[in-house]
Motif scaffolding. Structure first.
Motif, PDB file in Angstrom:
ATOM      1  N   SER A 191      41.001  29.847  41.652  1.00  0.00           N
ATOM      2  CA  SER A 191      40.639  31.244  41.407  1.00  0.00           C
ATOM      3  C   SER A 191      40.713  31.574  39.921  1.00  0.00           C
ATOM      4  O   SER A 191      41.637  31.171  39.217  1.00  0.00           O
ATOM      5  N   VAL A 195      45.673  35.561  42.334  1.00  0.00           N
ATOM      6  CA  VAL A 195      45.604  35.604  43.795  1.00  0.00           C
ATOM      7  C   VAL A 195      46.807  36.381  44.310  1.00  0.00           C
ATOM      8  O   VAL A 195      47.951  35.980  44.099  1.00  0.00           O
ATOM      9  N   GLU A 245      35.188  38.048  54.218  1.00  0.00           N
ATOM     10  CA  GLU A 245      35.513  37.238  53.046  1.00  0.00           C
ATOM     11  C   GLU A 245      34.265  36.995  52.208  1.00  0.00           C
ATOM     12  O   GLU A 245      34.304  37.018  50.978  1.00  0.00           O
ATOM     13  N   LYS A 248      33.720  39.572  49.946  1.00  0.00           N
ATOM     14  CA  LYS A 248      34.886  39.796  49.079  1.00  0.00           C
ATOM     15  C   LYS A 248      35.592  41.105  49.448  1.00  0.00           C
ATOM     16  O   LYS A 248      35.956  41.909  48.576  1.00  0.00           O
ATOM     17  N   ASP A 296      42.010  42.981  37.734  1.00  0.00           N
ATOM     18  CA  ASP A 296      41.300  42.020  38.565  1.00  0.00           C
ATOM     19  C   ASP A 296      42.293  41.284  39.467  1.00  0.00           C
ATOM     20  O   ASP A 296      43.404  40.939  39.037  1.00  0.00           O
ATOM     21  N   TYR A 297      41.878  41.027  40.697  1.00  0.00           N
ATOM     22  CA  TYR A 297      42.739  40.325  41.649  1.00  0.00           C
ATOM     23  C   TYR A 297      41.888  39.741  42.767  1.00  0.00           C
ATOM     24  O   TYR A 297      40.690  40.061  42.888  1.00  0.00           O
ATOM     25  N   TYR A 298      42.510  38.903  43.571  1.00  0.00           N
ATOM     26  CA  TYR A 298      41.801  38.322  44.717  1.00  0.00           C
ATOM     27  C   TYR A 298      42.705  38.352  45.944  1.00  0.00           C
ATOM     28  O   TYR A 298      43.858  37.922  45.896  1.00  0.00           O
ATOM     29  N   GLY A 300      42.074  37.123  49.918  1.00  0.00           N
ATOM     30  CA  GLY A 300      41.022  36.452  50.665  1.00  0.00           C
ATOM     31  C   GLY A 300      41.481  35.735  51.919  1.00  0.00           C
ATOM     32  O   GLY A 300      42.674  35.676  52.251  1.00  0.00           O
TER      33      GLY A 300
END
Length: 445
Positions: A191, A195, A245, A248, A296-298, A300
């Protein structure tokens, strides 16, 4: 009388509109999931997961297992966690005031030695900790004995003791596949943004044969109720969550098996008991917090890390589970109602949350819809053509979606290798829409 007739006709057209809209969105998710599966399989075709263990960037993980009265399954779960194929991890078992034989089993099986309290950092407030123990057999196994505080409290207690930057929450009746943590870790390495949370697939353990707390052979259970849930889980994970997913927009991760950034959890205050589904609430809170910070981040979902968990085998147990899930969904959506259609929260607030609310209404639509539509038809208020349309949208299309989920399973991971198993799942995918789905809707209603 004429007013009642007009109301019934209007309600029936609302039902038709509801099913048409919901099934259209389900179709989009199914297509997105198909594309995601194809790309994912291409990507993993020549991937060597063992090489990941050589990367120094692969973060160590603290596995937290909250336990309350789990004397029958706790050894199985801990041994499956101890068998994980991962370079650096610790296991933190939090005994949340069990009143059965759980504590005795833990003490005797793992030869626990009490540690001094000075190692305890109470970052999050929890119920009183009675003792901290290290296993003499497994140096990476820590057991915390505490007063009863609930699952969220036990998870926060585990967070207080966790040494590593990522924590994996695991239910006490869950069996992890040996490479499940490694497959989650791959996403952290790849990533480009931090995350915050990752989830994997939860599969049904009922009927599966285990050897030394590992899956030896996958068999279908003998009872019908767990098989219906297998079809349901396949559909829910392989085209529901995978479709989101792809957009996103992951909003729900299973509490049975999820990976979290520890620092992110501490920033938002850890888990809480505002709702009965702390796993759903914490993910939504993470989205809200980091959207507001404009970082910003993820968050998932991955379709290949797998854990196995037991599902209800009686209607009474199933009823309690589904009522709890639906109550938690409604509580969480209500608590974060300020995010609805708010551009500040992007797709989460403007698309995903409204969809889940729209889907939640299905418990009412389906429970009331069937009797009202059939009564209107028998009393001549609605035409035969409308009845056929309703059955096509409510039942026929449901069968198509269930079969589509099984198709995704068979084209991708093939966990049920024999054709006889696939055929049986297909038959249950059809039968699911002719009674089981209506029963679970009633439970949710």
């Amino acid at each position: 009388m004429e007013i009642l007739k007009d109301f019934l006709i209007g309600f029936n057209y609302f039902i038709g509109f509801y099913y048409a809209t919901l099934n259209t969105f389900y179709t989009i998710l199914l297509l997105l999931s198909f594309l995601a599966i194809v790309e994912y399989l291409k990507y993993l075709r020549f991937y060597n997961f063992q090489e990941l263990k050589l990367y120094p960037q692969l973060p160590p993980v603290s596995v937290i297992i909250p336990v309350y009265n789990e004397e029958e399954v706790i050894l199985r779960t801990i041994h499956s966690a101890l068998s994980l194929d991962y370079p650096y991890f610790e296991i933190i078992v939090v005994n949340d005031g069990s009143i059965d034989e759980t504590w005795k089993i833990l003490t005797e099986r793992f030869q626990l030695k009490k540690l001094p309290f000075f190692i305890y950092r109470k970052t999050l407030q929890t119920a009183e900790v009675r003792g901290i123990y290290r296993s003499l057999l497994y140096p990476n196994l820590l057991v915390v004995d505490k007063e009863r505080g609930g699952k969220f409290d036990a998870l926060n207690c585990g967070l207080n003791f966790a040494q590593y930057p990522y924590v994996c929450t695991v239910d006490a009746d869950t069996v992890l596949e040996v490479d499940s943590l490694l497959r989650l870790g791959r996403k952290i390495l790849e990533s480009e943004v931090p995350v915050l949370a990752l989830g994997g697939v939860v599969r049904v353990l009922n009927g599966v044969k285990l050897e030394e707390s590992k899956v030896a052979s996958i068999e279908l259970p003998k009872k019908a109720l767990p098989i219906f849930q297998i079809v349901e889980y396949i559909r829910g994970f392989l085209f529901g969550r995978l479709g989101w997913e792809r957009l996103k927009s992951t909003l729900i991760l299973s509490g049975a098996f999820s990976l979290f950034n520890r620092e992110a959890l501490l920033q938002v205050g850890g888990f809480n008991n505002l709702t009965v589904t702390e796993d759903f609430e914490i993910v939504l809170r993470l989205h809200k917090h980091f959207r507001e910070k404009k970082e910003d981040y993820y968050i998932g979902f991955l379709p290949d890390p797998v854990c196995w968990t037991e599902v209800p085998e009686t209607l009474g147990e199933l009823s309690k589970q589904r009522r709890r899930w639906h109550l938690g969904l409604l509580q969480t959506l209500w608590f974060y109602k300020g995010m609805f259609f708010n551009p500040k929260y992007g797709r989460i607030g403007c698309l995903v949350m409204p969809f889940y609310l729209f889907e939640a209404v299905g418990a009412v639509v389906e429970t009331l819809g069937y009797p009202i539509v059939f009564l209107c038809y028998f009393f001549g208020i609605l035409s035969f053509e409308f009845l056929v349309l309703f059955l096509t949208l409510a039942i026929g299309y449901g069968i198509f979606l269930s079969v589509g989920g099984i198709f995704l399973e068979e084209m991708s991971f093939k966990r049920y290798p024999r054709w006889s198993q696939v055929l049986r799942l297909l038959l249950y995918g059809i039968a699911e829409n002719l009674g089981y789905r209506q029963i679970t809707s009633f439970f949710r209603f």
